[in-house]
Write an enzyme that holds these catalytic residues in place. Structure first.
Site, PDB file in Angstrom:
ATOM      1  N   HIS A  69       0.798  -1.226   0.000  1.00  0.00           N
ATOM      2  CA  HIS A  69       0.000   0.000   0.000  1.00  0.00           C
ATOM      3  C   HIS A  69       0.829   1.272   0.000  1.00  0.00           C
ATOM      4  O   HIS A  69       0.406   2.303  -0.493  1.00  0.00           O
ATOM      5  CB  HIS A  69      -0.992  -0.015   1.160  1.00  0.00           C
TER       6      HIS A  69
ATOM      7  N   ARG B   7     -10.190   4.139  -1.282  1.00  0.00           N
ATOM      8  CA  ARG B   7      -9.847   3.176  -0.235  1.00  0.00           C
ATOM      9  C   ARG B   7     -10.145   3.824   1.116  1.00  0.00           C
ATOM     10  O   ARG B   7      -9.283   4.479   1.705  1.00  0.00           O
ATOM     11  CB  ARG B   7      -8.361   2.791  -0.330  1.00  0.00           C
TER      12      ARG B   7
ATOM     13  N   ARG C 169     -15.078   2.161  -1.347  1.00  0.00           N
ATOM     14  CA  ARG C 169     -14.953   0.805  -0.835  1.00  0.00           C
ATOM     15  C   ARG C 169     -15.036   0.879   0.686  1.00  0.00           C
ATOM     16  O   ARG C 169     -14.348   1.698   1.306  1.00  0.00           O
ATOM     17  CB  ARG C 169     -13.602   0.227  -1.261  1.00  0.00           C
TER      18      ARG C 169
ATOM     19  N   GLU D  39     -11.912 -10.146  -5.901  1.00  0.00           N
ATOM     20  CA  GLU D  39     -10.484 -10.263  -5.593  1.00  0.00           C
ATOM     21  C   GLU D  39     -10.177 -11.558  -4.847  1.00  0.00           C
ATOM     22  O   GLU D  39      -9.034 -11.833  -4.495  1.00  0.00           O
ATOM     23  CB  GLU D  39     -10.010  -9.049  -4.792  1.00  0.00           C
TER      24      GLU D  39
ATOM     25  N   ASN E 298      -4.881  -6.957  -7.665  1.00  0.00           N
ATOM     26  CA  ASN E 298      -3.762  -7.071  -6.714  1.00  0.00           C
ATOM     27  C   ASN E 298      -3.951  -8.276  -5.808  1.00  0.00           C
ATOM     28  O   ASN E 298      -3.059  -9.103  -5.638  1.00  0.00           O
ATOM     29  CB  ASN E 298      -3.646  -5.820  -5.841  1.00  0.00           C
TER      30      ASN E 298
ATOM     31  N   ARG F 187       1.650 -10.914  -1.605  1.00  0.00           N
ATOM     32  CA  ARG F 187       2.087  -9.723  -2.345  1.00  0.00           C
ATOM     33  C   ARG F 187       3.009  -8.826  -1.535  1.00  0.00           C
ATOM     34  O   ARG F 187       3.613  -7.917  -2.071  1.00  0.00           O
ATOM     35  CB  ARG F 187       0.867  -8.952  -2.850  1.00  0.00           C
TER      36      ARG F 187
ATOM     37  N   CYS G 133      -9.883  -2.439 -11.040  1.00  0.00           N
ATOM     38  CA  CYS G 133      -9.282  -1.360 -10.236  1.00  0.00           C
ATOM     39  C   CYS G 133      -7.934  -1.770  -9.644  1.00  0.00           C
ATOM     40  O   CYS G 133      -7.311  -0.987  -8.941  1.00  0.00           O
ATOM     41  CB  CYS G 133     -10.221  -0.898  -9.135  1.00  0.00           C
TER      42      CYS G 133
END
Ligand code: PEP
Ligand code: MG
Length: 586
Positions: A191, A298, A335, A433, A456, A467, A504
């Site tokens: 992030h 976010r 979100r 996701e 992601n 990740r 996104c």
């Protein structure tokens, strides 16, 4: 010295190193000659405060546990006069112009090394006492000046070198002064990297020991594409770096004209481009980049910036209202919080690291914390009266969660109606996701108003690659045939269910991957604002029909390398492909 990491935010930056160790929370840097006296004064002041505090502790302990225990603190008091600690730190400030925190840590390292060599265990254990005293001194140094203010007095552009940088640390810094960010930890979709890209600061992550090997004040040149980091480079190397920086700048300038042009392919297929943002204040800047709306806000970053205070309904309402008003006439997709339990409890939420990748996070957590969820939903519904707003649930794994989320929205609306305000209807969508959501996209499409594919997380869960773990980041492969098939599956389910499907995840910010996604039938994307002008340029020069053919070829490919070849055939070589991650990742 040359270090190589993972370029996570494109661009080239050159500046003086400002070192941050999150364990100690102390910034380490070199001060201009005029500020040496101030650092010596800060050290003196911190020493005086520490002495008072330790004397008070000593008196309290002596009173409650007996005088013999109070004497334990005499050793700490002596350390405050010790030449090896305070004297050495003052010398370092004078001779090397390091700030007081750096100088104290330097002295502590030397003393610790000496204690480590000692045979006597009693002596070896005294290391902890010195560290305790240094910790106290640094705590008191923080009280003598806000790091953000100290930062203001430093010369020229700065490169922040840290073991880890959390979004809340970045939020506190003056971005105008940051030439680049460099971290020991991290990988492409961290992030912090996402935040670095949105504030347009070049960044390199995954350097492992940059924060210990790069001295504060060293000149650091950072290439956020190749991941190259040069420390105190020789004249010629530095000239080459600066020339690259100028070329990149000129190239970015040349893209400016695309901001105001439509996102449409060469054969006339219209594409909707929106922006991913982390703060309501970013909306106007995103609009300037030429987007039609905000495709992903976010919301959990409200916690990173304002802590627990951001949890109240009114505080959130104010933030969402400001967001929809500043994005108008564009629509905003918010979100709901995508955090873990611990992150909701702490004051300055460190959004990354502790996100509980497979645990209680996203919609799962919201559904277990009714009060928090209801407050957020009421705030969102109230804000929807001030502009076009959509609600999106993160981390949905199946239909039950979507249904439960919808019911929660309905309850929030009822509460508002009972209060006398009637919220407008708000579209409710989900992030795709989690692989189980992708596999059941047809079922979800029947009950969701829209999908947004979060590549992601989808990639990390499909490929079982963490990740945030730089040791496996090379396995994080957006071009893996499994990813293309999954994206196609979701796109088809959306088409058949007649709901819009956007992407996104960061995949959309990469121009080559964007073209592939267009070929797979997607027409809506939300990306980091800085990527928009280049995305427009690429889209306008590519035919959707050709992209479809290339995507067909890519879908028949057996390996990621074959997919990549299909893509390179589609895209003309040159700047455009060079700017893509496809060629720099390998
Ligand atoms: C994603 O997972 O692709 C996404 C956009 O969400 P985040 O990166 O915030 O997890
Ligand atoms: Mg995600």
């Amino acid at each position: 010295m040359r270090l190589t990491g993972l370029g996570v935010s494109p661009g080239i930056g050159v500046g003086k190193a400002l070192v941050l160790k999150s364990g100690t929370r102390d910034l380490r840097f070199r001060v201009p000659p005029a500020l040496v006296g101030r650092e010596l004064d800060r050290l003196d002041e911190a020493r005086a405060r520490s002495r008072d505090q330790i004397q008070q502790i000593k008196a309290r302990i002596a009173q409650s546990a007996g005088a013999e225990h109070g004497y334990l603190f005499d050793a700490q008091l002596l350390m405050l006069d010790d030449a090896m600690l305070i004297g050495a730190a003052a010398d370092t400030i004078r001779q090397e112009r390091l700030n007081a925190e750096s100088a104290l840590h330097r002295a502590l390292d030397k003393i610790s090394a000496l204690f480590d060599q000692a045979e006597d265990t009693y002596l070896r254990e005294r290391k902890g006492d010195v560290a305790d005293v240094v910790g106290r001194l640094c705590m008191n140094l923080r009280a003598t000046g806000d790091p953000a203010d100290l930062f203001k007095d430093l010369d020229g552009p700065l490169v922040l070198v840290a073991d880890e940088i959390t979004p809340s640390v970045i939020a506190q810094l003056d971005w105008q002064r940051l030439a680049a960010l460099v971290t020991d930890a991290g990988s492409w979709t961290y992030h912090t990297a996402i935040l670095a890209r949105s504030i347009h600061v070049p960044a390199v992550a995954g350097l492992r020991n940059a924060s210990t090997t790069i001295p504060p004040g060293a000149l650091v040149a950072v290439d956020g594409v190749s991941g190259e980091v040069l420390v105190d480079p020789e004249g010629e190397l530095l000239d080459q770096f600066r020339a690259r920086q100028r070329r990149l700048h000129a190239y970015e300038q040349s893209l400016e004209e695309f901001r105001s042009l439509a996102a449409v392919t060469d054969d006339g297929v219209e594409i909707r481009l929106e922006a991913n943002i982390e703060s309501p204040d970013d909306a106007p800047r995103a609009r300037e980049r030429g987007v039609e709306g905000i495709g992903l806000f976010r919301s959990e970053f409200l916690l990173a910036n304002a802590g627990q205070a951001a949890l109240t309904e009114d505080a959130q309402f104010a933030a969402y209202r400001h967001l929809v008003e500043s994005a108008a006439p564009g629509r905003v997709t918010v979100r709901t919080f995508d955090v873990s339990e611990t992150q909701l409890r702490i004051d300055h939420a460190a959004i990354e690291g502790t996100r509980a990748p497979l645990g209680l996070r996203g919609i799962r957590l919201s559904l277990t914390l009714d009060e928090v969820f209801q407050a957020q939903l009421r705030a969102l519904l109230r804000a929807a009266s001030f502009g076009a707003l959509r609600i999106m649930f993160p981390f949905v794994s199946g239909l039950e969660e979507l249904r439960a989320g919808r019911q929660a929205v309905e309850r929030a609306a009822e509460t508002l109606r009972a209060r006398g305000t009637s919220p407008p209807p708000v579209p409710i969508g989900i992030m795709i996701e989690v692989p189980s959501a992708a596999m059941t996209a047809d079922l979800l499409a029947a009950e969701a108003d829209f999908f947004s594919i979060g590549t992601n997380d989808l990639i990390q869960y499909c490929l079982a690659v963490d990740r945030t773990d730089d040791r496996v980041s090379r396995l994080y492969e957006p071009l893996h045939p499994a990813i293309l098939r999954t994206v196609r599956l979701v796109a088809r389910a959306g088409r058949r269910g007649r709901i819009p499907v956007a992407v996104c995840g960061e995949m959309a910010s990469d121009p080559a991957l964007l073209t592939l996604l267009v070929g797979l039938g997607l027409r809506e994307f939300s990306m980091t604002p800085a990527a928009v002008p280049l995305a427009k340029q690429v889209l306008r020069s590519v035919r959707a029909a050709d992209a479809r053919v290339a995507a067909g070829r890519a879908l028949r490919a057996r390996t990621a390398a074959d997919v990549e070849r299909a893509l390179i055939q589609l895209l003309a070589p040159g700047d455009r492909a060079g700017a893509s991650n496809v060629q720099t990742r390998k």
